[in-house]
Design a protein around this motif. Sequence first.
Motif, PDB file in Angstrom:
ATOM      1  N   SER A  37      -4.552   3.202   6.263  1.00 25.83           N
ATOM      2  CA  SER A  37      -4.310   1.708   5.746  1.00 25.83           C
ATOM      3  C   SER A  37      -3.700   1.274   7.193  1.00 25.83           C
ATOM      4  O   SER A  37      -2.754   1.317   7.656  1.00 25.83           O
ATOM      5  N   TRP A  49      -3.766   6.431  -2.725  1.00 26.46           N
ATOM      6  CA  TRP A  49      -2.782   5.147  -2.617  1.00 26.46           C
ATOM      7  C   TRP A  49      -3.133   4.792  -3.778  1.00 26.46           C
ATOM      8  O   TRP A  49      -4.100   5.463  -4.833  1.00 26.46           O
ATOM      9  N   ILE A  88       0.763   5.573   0.318  1.00 33.29           N
ATOM     10  CA  ILE A  88       0.182   6.683   0.440  1.00 33.29           C
ATOM     11  C   ILE A  88       0.641   7.541   0.100  1.00 33.29           C
ATOM     12  O   ILE A  88       2.244   7.879   1.108  1.00 33.29           O
ATOM     13  N   ASN A 127       0.751  -0.908   0.395  1.00 34.15           N
ATOM     14  CA  ASN A 127      -0.007   0.057   0.258  1.00 34.15           C
ATOM     15  C   ASN A 127       1.113   1.132  -0.175  1.00 34.15           C
ATOM     16  O   ASN A 127       1.855   1.484   0.629  1.00 34.15           O
ATOM     17  N   ILE A 137      -7.030   9.346   4.555  1.00 28.93           N
ATOM     18  CA  ILE A 137      -6.289   7.694   3.207  1.00 28.93           C
ATOM     19  C   ILE A 137      -6.564   7.092   5.077  1.00 28.93           C
ATOM     20  O   ILE A 137      -5.533   7.840   5.242  1.00 28.93           O
TER      21      ILE A 137
END
Length: 794
Positions: free
Chosen positions: A502, A452, A442, A440, A500
Amino acid sequence: MRRALRWTGRLLAAAVVLSGIAAVTAWMLLRGSLPELDGDIAAAALHAPATVERDAAGSVTVRAADRGDLAWTIGYVHAQERYFEMDLMRRSAAGELAELFGEAAVGLDRDARVHRMRARLSAALERLPAGQKDQLDRYRDGVNAGMHALRVRPFPYLLTGTAPAPWRSEDSLLVVAAMFFDLQDAGNARELGLARLHAALSGPAYRFVTASGGGWDAPLAGPPLRWPALPTPADLDLRTIAAAAATAGTPSQDTPGSNAFAVSGALAGGPALIANDMHLGLRVPNIWFRARFVYPSPRRPGRDVDVSGVSLPGVPAIVAGSNGRVAWGFTNSYGDFADWVRVSIDAADPGRYRNADGWAPVTTVRETIAVRGADDVTLDVRETAWGPLLASDVDGTPLALAWAAHRPGAIDAGLLALDTAETVDEAVAIAQSSGIPAQNFIVGDRAGHIAWTIAGRLPKRGGDYDASLPSDWSRPGVGWDGWIDGAHHPLIADPPWQRIWSGNQRMVESPWLDVLGDGGYDLGVRAMRIRDDLQAREHFSPQDMLAIQLDDQATLLEPWKEALTRQLDAMAAGPARDALRSALADWTGKADVDSAGYRVVRAWREDVVETVRGGITAAVRNRFPDFTLPRLNQFEHAVSALLLFRPAHLLPPGHTSWDALLDASALRVAAQLGAGPGGIAERTWGERNTTRIRHPLSRALPAFLGRWLDMPAQALPGDSHMPRVQGRSFGASERFAVSPGAEQDGYLHMPGGQSGHPLSPFYGAGHADWASGTPTPFLPGPPRHRLALEPRVR
C-alpha cells in the motif's frame, strides 16, 4: 571622561550580572519542567504498583497491574513529556487555538469551529462502551496528575505567557479528530473543484481530466484502469482561450501518503513480516512517542499483554506496532468519505429546508471563540440533518457537508482492543469497527497470515447519485444510511501472491471500489515500486524491508529524463541547453543528494505539468474566473497522453507547438537553476531537499534559540513518488518492520526525538539514525531510568 568610562563599566557589569541572573533563572525554570525519570512517587489513583522504564533513547516501558492502571500511567508520562503538543492537537480540532495564541489564530479556529467537534465528541463520550470510557477517564486522570507533578509548567507555556488547561476525557477523542483533519479534506474542497470542472467542461473533457487511474496503477486486486480518450476539438479547444488566462499558477499536486507492506510467513521464515512508514508533516518533537505496554492478559491468565510500537500522545494506545501475536500498520486510504448535499431552502421561510420527509428547520448554533488579549468572537453555524451549511454549488444552491467525522460512531477508542488481538481475523474485526479516519490496515500474525482491509467506519451510501459531485438527498433513499457492516467491508486475506502493498494508491476494483469511492488516490508509481521490490525476492528479513523503505529509485522520472534528453538534442546549441545537457550527465536514476541531473529533470517535469494544468484552468476560468484546479493526482496520465499524441487543439494557450512548449519549459528551468552561484551544475537535489524539521515555537524566537530547538538541517535523498518519501518538512514519521513473536529482530526509528523538552537527554534522540536510515531496535533497550509509582498517599 574617566568618570563616564567608570559609569559605563559599572553599567555594563550590571547588565552582564542581570543577564546572567536572567539566564540562570530561565535555566532553572526550564529544568523545573523536566519530566521525572527516576525515584518513587505516590499515585493514589493506581490499584497496584506500576513502573516506567526509559532506555538510552527515552523509549518508555510501562508495566502495570491492569489496563486501567496502564492508561493512568502512560497519561502521566505523556503529559510530562508532550503536554503542549497534546494541547495543540485537541485545540486544533476543537477550534480553540486563539485562546493560546490570540487573534492570529482566529481564522484557523473559524475553519475548525464550524465542525463543532468539542460538542459532538462530548456527546460521543457519553455513548462509548463503559470499558472505553473508563480507559479515557483513567488516562485523563493520569495526564492531569502528571501535569500537577511538574514543578514548573512546560516551557512553551512560559514562552507564550499562558497556562495549560486541564485535560478532559473528550480531549482524547479530539486528538483522534485532529487526525481526521490531517488525513482527510475537512472542507471537501476537491469535490467543490470537481463540481466547477464538471459545469465548465464537456463530458469527454471532464472525464479525460479527472479519471481515477491508468498505466501507473498498482492495485492490490484488479487490473490498471484505462485512461479515457483525448477529447475532440468539439469537446474542448484551447485555441479559443486567451493566453493570459493560462498564466496563473496552480497548486502542487504532491499527495501526503504512507507506505505499508507485508509478506506472509512462508516468505519470512514463520511469522508474517510487516513494514510501515507513515508519512506526515515532520516536527520537533515527533508526533509519535515510542512505548511498550506490559500488563496481565485479561484473556490468558498467567500471561502478559506485551505490545510495543508508537503511541500518540493524547490517546492511551499503541497506534502501530506488534503485540507478539499480531503486528499492524496503516496508510491513508484516500477513499471518499465526505459529500456535499444540495439543500433546497424554502423561499417563503429561509429557516427551513426540504428533506425526504418534507420541510425541516435549519438549526443555528452559536459558537464562541475565546481570544487571548482580545474580545471573544462569535460564529453562527447553521446545521441540517446532513451536516452544516458551509458552501454553495455552482448555481448558488446552498451545500451541507456530510462528513464521516461528524457522524455518531465515527470517533471512539476501539483501537485499544488491538492490544489483545491474537490472529489476523481478530485484528481485522477490531480495525473495521474502530472509530478512526478510514485507513488501509495491513496486518500479519504469528501463524504467518496476512491481510488488508479498511480500518475505521465507512458510510453506507444509498440511492443513485454521483458521490464525487454535489447531490440532492431530499429524495427518499438517497444519501447515507449508517455504516457498512463487517460482512461488506473490503478485505483481502492471505492472497496467493503472499504479498500486500500500500502506497495510498487505489487498492481494489469494483464492487469494493464503489464502497470506498475516490477521494483522490495517489498516483500508483510509489506503490508500483514497492510491489516490484517485493516481487523481486522470495525470502525477506527486516533488513530487506528497510531497503524497500529507503528505495529512492526515480521510476516516474525515467521517461521524463529520456524525453528531456531528446528535447535538448533537438534544440539549437546555446549556453542554457549545454548546461542542462551537462547536468544530465550525472543522472543516476535516483533522488541522490549530489545529483544536479535529478533536480533538472524533476523541475522540467513540474514546469511542463503545471503549464498543461494552466491550459485546463484557463478553459474553466471562462466561467469561473477565480478557479484553481483541485487535487488531481492521476493527471500524470493525461499529460502523458497529450505529449504522446500532441493534439493542436489541446495545446495550452500561448504556445505555437508542443515542441515550443517543451523548449520553453527547459529554458525556464535553466534560467531558474542557473541564477544561483555556480550555475546549474551546483543546483543539486540535496540543496533543494534540505530538511527543515522545526519546533512549533522556534520561528517566534531569536534565530540562535530557534536553531537550538530545531533539528539540524540535512540534505537527504528521496522525494514524493518513490518509497523513500522525503521533503523538507515532510516524510516518514516513523519506519519499522517487525514479525510478531520476533520483535527482538525488528527495527523502529523516527525523526524529531522522543521528548518535547530541550533539556531532556532524549530531545532529538534517534533523529540521526532516522536521517541516515540506520536501523535501531524495535524493542526498548536496557533501562537507564526507572520511576516507581506506588498506590499510596505521601
